[in-house]
Design a protein around this motif. Structure first.
Motif, PDB file in Angstrom:
ATOM      1  N   LYS A 177     -61.736   3.784  49.729  1.00  0.00           N
ATOM      2  CA  LYS A 177     -61.913   2.335  49.779  1.00  0.00           C
ATOM      3  C   LYS A 177     -62.583   1.883  51.071  1.00  0.00           C
ATOM      4  CE  LYS A 177     -59.994   1.680  45.811  1.00  0.00           C
ATOM      5  NZ  LYS A 177     -60.819   1.224  44.669  1.00  0.00           N
ATOM      6  N   ALA A 178     -62.525   2.707  52.121  1.00  0.00           N
ATOM      7  CA  ALA A 178     -63.170   2.365  53.392  1.00  0.00           C
ATOM      8  C   ALA A 178     -63.328   3.630  54.212  1.00  0.00           C
ATOM      9  CB  ALA A 178     -62.345   1.334  54.158  1.00  0.00           C
ATOM     10  N   TRP A 198     -56.005  -4.160  62.687  1.00  0.00           N
ATOM     11  CA  TRP A 198     -56.873  -5.154  62.051  1.00  0.00           C
ATOM     12  C   TRP A 198     -57.982  -4.469  61.245  1.00  0.00           C
ATOM     13  CZ3 TRP A 198     -56.413 -10.369  61.667  1.00  0.00           C
ATOM     14  CH2 TRP A 198     -57.523 -11.059  61.127  1.00  0.00           C
ATOM     15  N   LYS A 199     -58.580  -3.438  61.848  1.00  0.00           N
ATOM     16  CA  LYS A 199     -59.675  -2.722  61.185  1.00  0.00           C
ATOM     17  C   LYS A 199     -59.201  -2.104  59.863  1.00  0.00           C
ATOM     18  CE  LYS A 199     -62.527  -0.640  63.903  1.00  0.00           C
ATOM     19  NZ  LYS A 199     -63.786  -1.405  63.644  1.00  0.00           N
ATOM     20  N   ILE A 200     -58.034  -1.456  59.879  1.00  0.00           N
ATOM     21  CA  ILE A 200     -57.511  -0.842  58.655  1.00  0.00           C
ATOM     22  C   ILE A 200     -57.095  -1.915  57.641  1.00  0.00           C
ATOM     23  CG2 ILE A 200     -55.651   0.604  57.718  1.00  0.00           C
ATOM     24  CD1 ILE A 200     -55.697   2.161  60.370  1.00  0.00           C
ATOM     25  N   SER A 201     -56.592  -3.035  58.138  1.00  0.00           N
ATOM     26  CA  SER A 201     -56.161  -4.113  57.231  1.00  0.00           C
ATOM     27  C   SER A 201     -57.330  -4.680  56.434  1.00  0.00           C
ATOM     28  CB  SER A 201     -55.467  -5.232  58.022  1.00  0.00           C
ATOM     29  OG  SER A 201     -56.409  -6.012  58.736  1.00  0.00           O
ATOM     30  N   GLU A 202     -58.529  -4.621  57.002  1.00  0.00           N
ATOM     31  CA  GLU A 202     -59.705  -5.138  56.289  1.00  0.00           C
ATOM     32  C   GLU A 202     -60.026  -4.306  55.048  1.00  0.00           C
ATOM     33  OE1 GLU A 202     -62.351  -7.356  59.692  1.00  0.00           O
ATOM     34  OE2 GLU A 202     -62.493  -5.161  59.603  1.00  0.00           O
ATOM     35  N   SER A 203     -59.513  -3.090  54.984  1.00  0.00           N
ATOM     36  CA  SER A 203     -59.711  -2.250  53.799  1.00  0.00           C
ATOM     37  C   SER A 203     -58.725  -2.613  52.689  1.00  0.00           C
ATOM     38  CB  SER A 203     -59.536  -0.777  54.164  1.00  0.00           C
ATOM     39  OG  SER A 203     -58.162  -0.488  54.457  1.00  0.00           O
TER      40      SER A 203
END
Length: 242
Positions: A177-178, A198-203
């Protein structure tokens, strides 16, 4: 309306004729009505209370419930038990797991329905990889429903280039997914755990409680600092006049 409890001549006549009950009987009726009302209130209180009880509290107070309550409570107990089991099943990770290439299919592709997997490919001796492993360990504890995994890069992908490290792949039911590849994506050794979260949450893998991108806050502060270091046009004009 006249109070039937009052001691009046008219009430006495009505009592003698049997139209009004005797004072003693009236008192008994009132007492029985009060007892029924108290019983109803107590039952309502018990029902309201057990809905807020834990499984342990239900067991401690089971002697206070009547047969009807017991049936309702047993259904409620089974519901709470099912919810607890589902929660335990969902929140079963809580730490970062080390795997090799042989474990990839079992631990990632077959991780399970609705299970998000965050895989970090790393190598020993790369400081940013070590920092990300440290951050992921904290995130694994914060988000126990997500499966956090790390693996030495070449054990999963033969000849995987070191210039691509660190690399993070995010999977859901075996599908990527990312992907975050290379040190520039992570911003170097200044990377904070909140920024990585935050970066992982965007996935979509985790639901962060952060209100905005921490990296944006730093960028805004830097831009504000840069602007303050340059004179405004008015200041430049005043300097030229001098």
């Amino acid at each position: 309306m006249q109070d039937p409890n009052e001691d009046t001549e008219w009430n006495d006549i009505l009592r003698k004729k049997g139209i009004l009950p005797s004072k003693e009987k009236l008192k008994e009726q009132e007492q029985a009505a009060e007892e029924r009302e108290q019983q109803i209130l107590q039952q309502q209180s018990v029902v309201k209370t057990y809905e807020d009880m834990t499984l342990e509290e239900l067991e401690e107070n089971e002697d206070e419930f009547n047969e009807e309550d017991e049936r309702a409570i047993e259904m409620y107990r089974q519901q709470r038990l099912a919810e607890w089991k589902a929660s335990q099943e969902k929140n079963k990770f809580g730490q970062i797991l080390e795997i090799s290439g042989q474990d990839y299919v079992q631990e990632i592709t077959k991780a399970g329905k609705d299970i998000w997997v965050v895989l970090h490919l790393y190598k020993q001796g790369i400081p940013l990889c070590a920092l990300i492993n440290q951050h992921l360990n904290g995130l694994a504890k914060k988000f126990p429903a997500v499966k956090f995994v790390k693996a030495i890069s070449t054990t999963c992908i033969p000849n995987y280039p070191d210039r691509n490290l660190p690399t993070i792949f995010v999977y859901l039911e075996g599908d990527i997914k990312a992907q975050f590849i290379g040190p520039l994506v992570f911003g170097g050794m200044n990377l904070t755990r909140d920024e990585l979260e935050w970066k992982i949450s965007e996935s979509g893998a985790i639901k962060t409680d952060l209100e905005q991108n921490p990296r944006k806050q730093i960028q805004d502060q830097l831009m504000s600092s840069i602007k303050c270091s340059f004179p405004t046009r008015k200041e430049e004009s005043d300097s030229e006049d001098d």
